[in-house]
Design a protein around this motif. Structure first.
Motif: not given
Length: 133
Positions: A24-36, A78-82
């Motif tokens: 979940e933390r990894t997914e959130l980090a990828w979400r922040r990357t996608a947002l950036a 990121a969601r699929r990976r999580q």
């Protein structure tokens, strides 16, 4: 005395792993990357057409559109990976041999390639705008 939830040093863990915190933390980090990436792409949509000569201003939209598409792809991946990582960890924790594999570094490679391409396009746009003056 150990606190609740802490494992004493030297003891073996026989129960299941923590069901999802690291994925979940990894997914959130990828979400922040996608947002950036999305924010940078929106900014480029606003700035690049202004920097280019009027006959090439439409080309200034391409990096932003590609970046927004890539940000959406990163978010979904990121969601699929999580989900895949959590399923793999659950199957690895089940009794019997596990043949499931964890996801690789494809997303990181894609992000690196996108950032390199975006930087090259940005430098080209700046060079064209300086030469046009």
């Amino acid at each position: 005395m150990t606190g609740q939830g802490r494992i004493p040093p030297g003891s073996l863990v026989s129960g299941p792993f923590d069901p999802g915190l690291q994925p979940e933390r990894t997914e959130l980090a990828w979400r922040r990357t996608a947002l950036a990436v999305a924010i940078g792409s929106v900014v480029s949509l606003r700035i690049f057409p202004l920097l280019l000569p009027s006959d090439a201003a439409a080309w200034g939209l391409a990096p932003g559109v590609v970046g927004i598409g890539a940000a959406c792809a990163f978010w979904l991946a990121a969601r699929r990976r999580q989900l895949q990582t959590t399923a793999t960890l659950h199957s690895a924790n089940a009794p019997g041999p596990s043949t499931a594999a964890l996801p690789g570094g494809g997303m990181l490679l894609a992000l690196t390639m996108l950032a390199t391409a975006f930087g090259a396009v940005s430098l080209t746009i700046v060079a064209v705008s300086l030469l046009a003056r």
